[in-house]
Design a protein around this motif. Sequence first.
Motif, short mmCIF file in Angstrom:
data_model
loop_
_atom_site.label_atom_id
_atom_site.label_comp_id
_atom_site.label_asym_id
_atom_site.label_seq_id
_atom_site.Cartn_x
_atom_site.Cartn_y
_atom_site.Cartn_z
N THR A 135 6.83 5.03 -28.32
CA THR A 135 7.69 6.17 -27.96
C THR A 135 6.99 5.67 -26.14
O THR A 135 6.40 7.05 -25.14
CB THR A 135 6.22 7.24 -28.07
N ALA A 138 10.71 4.47 -21.27
CA ALA A 138 11.65 5.61 -21.34
C ALA A 138 12.85 5.52 -21.86
O ALA A 138 13.44 4.87 -21.54
CB ALA A 138 11.79 6.38 -19.59
N LYS A 139 13.64 6.17 -23.14
CA LYS A 139 14.91 6.15 -23.45
C LYS A 139 15.29 5.56 -24.17
O LYS A 139 15.73 4.01 -24.21
CB LYS A 139 16.05 6.30 -21.34
N TRP A 152 7.73 4.83 -17.96
CA TRP A 152 7.47 5.00 -18.35
C TRP A 152 8.00 6.40 -19.30
O TRP A 152 7.70 7.10 -18.29
CB TRP A 152 6.07 5.16 -17.98
N ASN A 153 7.65 7.23 -20.27
CA ASN A 153 7.64 8.22 -20.71
C ASN A 153 6.87 8.64 -20.84
O ASN A 153 5.31 8.24 -20.08
CB ASN A 153 7.76 8.05 -22.22
N ALA A 185 8.96 13.85 -22.94
CA ALA A 185 9.38 13.33 -23.78
C ALA A 185 8.91 14.23 -25.10
O ALA A 185 10.07 14.64 -25.65
CB ALA A 185 8.72 11.46 -24.06
N TYR A 259 0.95 7.88 -25.66
CA TYR A 259 1.66 7.69 -24.23
C TYR A 259 0.49 7.39 -23.23
O TYR A 259 -0.82 7.52 -23.60
CB TYR A 259 1.76 9.19 -24.13
N PRO A 280 9.61 11.12 -15.16
CA PRO A 280 9.82 9.09 -15.09
C PRO A 280 9.19 8.88 -14.12
O PRO A 280 9.23 7.60 -13.52
CB PRO A 280 9.99 8.96 -16.41
#
Length: 289
Positions: A135, A138-139, A152-153, A185, A259, A280
């Motif tokens: 996780t 990002a995406k 980054w998330n 997220a 995270y 992000p």
Amino acid sequence: MPPPHEIDWQNVYYQSVTVFKTSYYLYSAFLDNRRRTNGRPYIRILAFTTAKKPNTPWCYIWSNTTGPPAISQVIKIDYVDYQRKASDRVMFYILTCRTPEMHAPPLAVSIVRQPCDRARTLLQITGAMERNTSTAFAKGDNRETKSRTPLWNVAVCGPALFYYHEDISIRLVEWLELLRALGFARVFLLQTIVHPNIEKVLQYYEAEGFVGITHFSYPPPYATDPNIRRIWVLEQRKNMFAMENMYFTDCLLRHMHEYRFISHFDPDEMPMLPKHDSFPLWLYERIRK
């Protein structure tokens, strides 16, 4: 390991243990494997007590359910509060003990007065030896950009929701949807007994996977009944706000392996980004510069 029925439970989520003249209420325990732990990981135990100079306990560290525990003394007791110490209220401390050399992460920890005492507390240890990368980006994209900076998330650690007589469900929906639109997220919240409409909102977003809930109650001597709690909140707000230090710390330690970046916002707060479409992307530019 002590069986659950021999543990002295208080206010549903706390375990009580007396270390000489200090009475501790234990809430949660975490494995801290960050680089600055200087070698072997630490175990952080979140606890409340009214003692201004709490006595130092010992840790029984359990790596399995059958063998004897490893024994480690608490090497550090950190007072975490913006207010001065006062014996007329419970205060939040972090108890730190170092893990023994082991190949597998520890499962649980007991706090005892001294070695060879029978354990009557047992906290599951949350955390991992390494950060979870599933996780982190990002995406789902873990490729580096042209500047070799990953996108980054970011997660959010929100407050402990205690609203029972006040229905803030519409404001809560607005807040969560704005955070989602800004690219966060996941949002982590602690929940006490709340208004039924707030309960429905939390269940909806938890089922979607956007919100993570940890159930929570205030420690003794504070009442868990929402009607009595409302009087306490109105009459002793400083004591209530002192509790924030615990659940923000709990949230950060609970999710720091998932995270790399975690923000804190209350339901009446929102980041304003006039030059970026998402948080992000704003974070990416800060790191790149």
